[in-house]
Design a protein around this motif. Sequence first.
Motif, PDB file in Angstrom:
ATOM      1  N   SER A  71      16.931  -1.257   2.018  1.00  0.00           N
ATOM      2  CA  SER A  71      16.631  -1.633   1.000  1.00  0.00           C
ATOM      3  C   SER A  71      17.392  -2.987   0.563  1.00  0.00           C
ATOM      4  CB  SER A  71      17.023  -0.716  -0.185  1.00  0.00           C
ATOM      5  OG  SER A  71      18.385  -0.408  -0.348  1.00  0.00           O
ATOM      6  N   TYR A  72      18.702  -2.742   1.089  1.00  0.00           N
ATOM      7  CA  TYR A  72      19.378  -4.325   1.018  1.00  0.00           C
ATOM      8  C   TYR A  72      18.981  -5.269   2.076  1.00  0.00           C
ATOM      9  CZ  TYR A  72      22.979  -1.984  -2.012  1.00  0.00           C
ATOM     10  OH  TYR A  72      23.326  -1.336  -3.072  1.00  0.00           O
ATOM     11  N   GLY A  73      18.464  -4.807   3.066  1.00  0.00           N
ATOM     12  CA  GLY A  73      18.039  -5.776   4.306  1.00  0.00           C
ATOM     13  C   GLY A  73      16.545  -6.340   3.576  1.00  0.00           C
ATOM     14  N   LEU A  74      15.888  -5.827   2.926  1.00  0.00           N
ATOM     15  CA  LEU A  74      14.588  -6.556   1.941  1.00  0.00           C
ATOM     16  C   LEU A  74      14.994  -7.423   1.263  1.00  0.00           C
ATOM     17  CD1 LEU A  74      11.758  -4.176   0.707  1.00  0.00           C
ATOM     18  CD2 LEU A  74      12.710  -6.230  -0.655  1.00  0.00           C
ATOM     19  N   TYR A  87       7.633  -6.284   3.657  1.00  0.00           N
ATOM     20  CA  TYR A  87       6.784  -4.962   3.505  1.00  0.00           C
ATOM     21  C   TYR A  87       7.075  -4.134   4.618  1.00  0.00           C
ATOM     22  CZ  TYR A  87       3.315  -6.784   0.066  1.00  0.00           C
ATOM     23  OH  TYR A  87       3.065  -7.194  -0.976  1.00  0.00           O
ATOM     24  N   CYS A  88       7.604  -4.678   5.886  1.00  0.00           N
ATOM     25  CA  CYS A  88       7.905  -3.766   7.114  1.00  0.00           C
ATOM     26  C   CYS A  88       8.942  -2.667   6.434  1.00  0.00           C
ATOM     27  CB  CYS A  88       8.602  -4.601   8.025  1.00  0.00           C
ATOM     28  SG  CYS A  88       8.971  -3.612   9.648  1.00  0.00           S
ATOM     29  N   LYS A  89      10.217  -3.189   5.851  1.00  0.00           N
ATOM     30  CA  LYS A  89      11.090  -2.487   5.481  1.00  0.00           C
ATOM     31  C   LYS A  89      10.722  -1.448   4.130  1.00  0.00           C
ATOM     32  CE  LYS A  89      15.002  -5.432   6.766  1.00  0.00           C
ATOM     33  NZ  LYS A  89      14.179  -6.333   7.626  1.00  0.00           N
ATOM     34  N   LEU A  90       9.846  -1.879   3.578  1.00  0.00           N
ATOM     35  CA  LEU A  90       9.432  -0.861   2.568  1.00  0.00           C
ATOM     36  C   LEU A  90       8.654   0.031   3.083  1.00  0.00           C
ATOM     37  CD1 LEU A  90       9.118  -0.311  -0.861  1.00  0.00           C
ATOM     38  CD2 LEU A  90       6.939  -1.953  -0.544  1.00  0.00           C
ATOM     39  N   ALA A 149       2.424   5.768  -8.062  1.00  0.00           N
ATOM     40  CA  ALA A 149       1.526   5.641  -7.020  1.00  0.00           C
ATOM     41  C   ALA A 149       1.741   6.687  -6.123  1.00  0.00           C
ATOM     42  CB  ALA A 149       1.635   4.127  -6.349  1.00  0.00           C
ATOM     43  N   SER A 150       0.647   7.246  -5.421  1.00  0.00           N
ATOM     44  CA  SER A 150       0.954   8.391  -4.435  1.00  0.00           C
ATOM     45  C   SER A 150       1.491   7.660  -3.187  1.00  0.00           C
ATOM     46  CB  SER A 150      -0.299   8.781  -3.898  1.00  0.00           C
ATOM     47  OG  SER A 150      -1.319   8.121  -3.447  1.00  0.00           O
ATOM     48  N   PHE A 151       2.160   8.701  -2.231  1.00  0.00           N
ATOM     49  CA  PHE A 151       2.453   8.285  -0.957  1.00  0.00           C
ATOM     50  C   PHE A 151       1.325   7.386  -0.130  1.00  0.00           C
ATOM     51  CE2 PHE A 151       5.897  11.343  -1.802  1.00  0.00           C
ATOM     52  CZ  PHE A 151       6.954  10.871  -1.034  1.00  0.00           C
ATOM     53  N   ALA A 152       0.363   8.176  -0.034  1.00  0.00           N
ATOM     54  CA  ALA A 152      -0.706   7.853   0.777  1.00  0.00           C
ATOM     55  C   ALA A 152      -1.130   6.332   0.296  1.00  0.00           C
ATOM     56  CB  ALA A 152      -1.793   8.720   0.579  1.00  0.00           C
ATOM     57  N   HIS A 153      -1.201   6.114  -0.996  1.00  0.00           N
ATOM     58  CA  HIS A 153      -1.667   4.885  -1.595  1.00  0.00           C
ATOM     59  C   HIS A 153      -0.696   3.697  -1.263  1.00  0.00           C
ATOM     60  CE1 HIS A 153      -3.739   2.184  -4.521  1.00  0.00           C
ATOM     61  NE2 HIS A 153      -2.342   1.802  -4.867  1.00  0.00           N
ATOM     62  N   LEU A 154       0.473   4.048  -1.447  1.00  0.00           N
ATOM     63  CA  LEU A 154       1.234   2.974  -1.248  1.00  0.00           C
ATOM     64  C   LEU A 154       1.449   2.597   0.409  1.00  0.00           C
ATOM     65  CD1 LEU A 154       4.647   3.691  -3.307  1.00  0.00           C
ATOM     66  CD2 LEU A 154       3.059   1.360  -3.239  1.00  0.00           C
ATOM     67  N   TRP A 155       1.354   3.782   0.999  1.00  0.00           N
ATOM     68  CA  TRP A 155       1.626   3.445   2.521  1.00  0.00           C
ATOM     69  C   TRP A 155       0.395   2.595   2.959  1.00  0.00           C
ATOM     70  CZ3 TRP A 155      -1.294   5.800   7.082  1.00  0.00           C
ATOM     71  CH2 TRP A 155      -0.405   5.612   8.110  1.00  0.00           C
ATOM     72  N   ARG A 156      -0.982   2.779   2.563  1.00  0.00           N
ATOM     73  CA  ARG A 156      -1.953   2.144   2.883  1.00  0.00           C
ATOM     74  C   ARG A 156      -1.943   0.757   2.264  1.00  0.00           C
ATOM     75  NH1 ARG A 156      -5.283   5.201   0.640  1.00  0.00           N
ATOM     76  NH2 ARG A 156      -5.398   4.122  -1.229  1.00  0.00           N
ATOM     77  N   ASP A 161      -2.078  -6.159   4.601  1.00  0.00           N
ATOM     78  CA  ASP A 161      -1.977  -7.356   4.516  1.00  0.00           C
ATOM     79  C   ASP A 161      -0.977  -7.954   5.333  1.00  0.00           C
ATOM     80  OD1 ASP A 161      -4.541  -7.763   2.989  1.00  0.00           O
ATOM     81  OD2 ASP A 161      -3.466  -8.031   1.054  1.00  0.00           O
ATOM     82  N   TYR A 162      -0.034  -7.067   5.462  1.00  0.00           N
ATOM     83  CA  TYR A 162       1.136  -7.807   6.355  1.00  0.00           C
ATOM     84  C   TYR A 162       1.558  -7.107   7.751  1.00  0.00           C
ATOM     85  CZ  TYR A 162       2.215 -10.356   2.259  1.00  0.00           C
ATOM     86  OH  TYR A 162       2.260 -11.200   1.353  1.00  0.00           O
ATOM     87  N   LEU A 163       1.234  -5.817   7.931  1.00  0.00           N
ATOM     88  CA  LEU A 163       1.798  -5.081   8.973  1.00  0.00           C
ATOM     89  C   LEU A 163       0.753  -4.862   9.982  1.00  0.00           C
ATOM     90  CD1 LEU A 163       4.085  -2.663   7.362  1.00  0.00           C
ATOM     91  CD2 LEU A 163       4.479  -5.037   8.153  1.00  0.00           C
ATOM     92  N   HIS A 164      -0.666  -4.887   9.768  1.00  0.00           N
ATOM     93  CA  HIS A 164      -1.741  -4.620  10.620  1.00  0.00           C
ATOM     94  C   HIS A 164      -2.093  -6.157  11.192  1.00  0.00           C
ATOM     95  CE1 HIS A 164      -2.095  -0.580   9.955  1.00  0.00           C
ATOM     96  NE2 HIS A 164      -2.592  -0.799   8.742  1.00  0.00           N
ATOM     97  N   PRO A 165      -2.311  -6.152  12.716  1.00  0.00           N
ATOM     98  CA  PRO A 165      -2.669  -7.736  13.098  1.00  0.00           C
ATOM     99  C   PRO A 165      -3.532  -8.427  12.171  1.00  0.00           C
ATOM    100  CG  PRO A 165      -2.687  -6.107  14.850  1.00  0.00           C
ATOM    101  CD  PRO A 165      -2.568  -5.293  13.500  1.00  0.00           C
TER     102      PRO A 165
END
Length: 220
Positions: A71-74, A87-90, A149-156, A161-165
């Motif tokens: 969270s601090y690195g973010l 987004y990676c850290k989140l 928001a749910s775990f699954a929704h936030l994860w998806r 837009d940032y972590l998938h190629p």
Amino acid sequence: MNDNDLSQYYKDIIEGNFRFLRSGDGESILNAALELANAVSEKFRDHVRSPKDYMEEPEGLYLTLFHSPYSYGLIKDLFTGDLSGCYCKLRIMLEGLAYCCEIKSRGKPEPGMNYEKLLHYVESKRQSRDSTTKVMKKLDNNFHLKGCASFAHLWRETSNDYLHPAGPVRRFVSSMDDRGTIPVGALILPAQYVSADLGDLQTLGLYLSAFRRLLDVVMP
């Protein structure tokens, strides 16, 4: 560009982004990041009552290994214009919270959870059919989430837009088509924010606030 010029470039970019995030519409995004980071002291107070809890309670493991450093690195990534880093850290915090909640839901193992057992658990999940998506969907049902928001929704959503190629390419094409400029951080980092980046920043702020609410539900 010599070393002094590069150092000055970094300094100017970070100072400019600091001013951008401390004024106008940018301030709400910075506040969301700061509130998420500052939540660690509140959660430590409520869930970590002894030094032993840092190593033997899922909450302590999550706060120590995931929430506090990431969270601090973010915030650092936010000041350098590195939205992909944010987004990676989140996402790492989200997955870490999900794993620790799943361990907690099974009942604390004896003689207690520790770093080695957490590593074994995470590695076993990677090698089994019990995917991260399944874990998160199960947690969503267990907690009966309402108002967040749910775990699954936030994860998806934090991955698309940032972590998938395909994400960076899609953002680049969309930004060029819609506003005629490249998205922040697309070619070089650190990168200076401009007003056209505000929409991307506001979306990040919404996800940070949503994760903060989810954290309060699963770690009240």
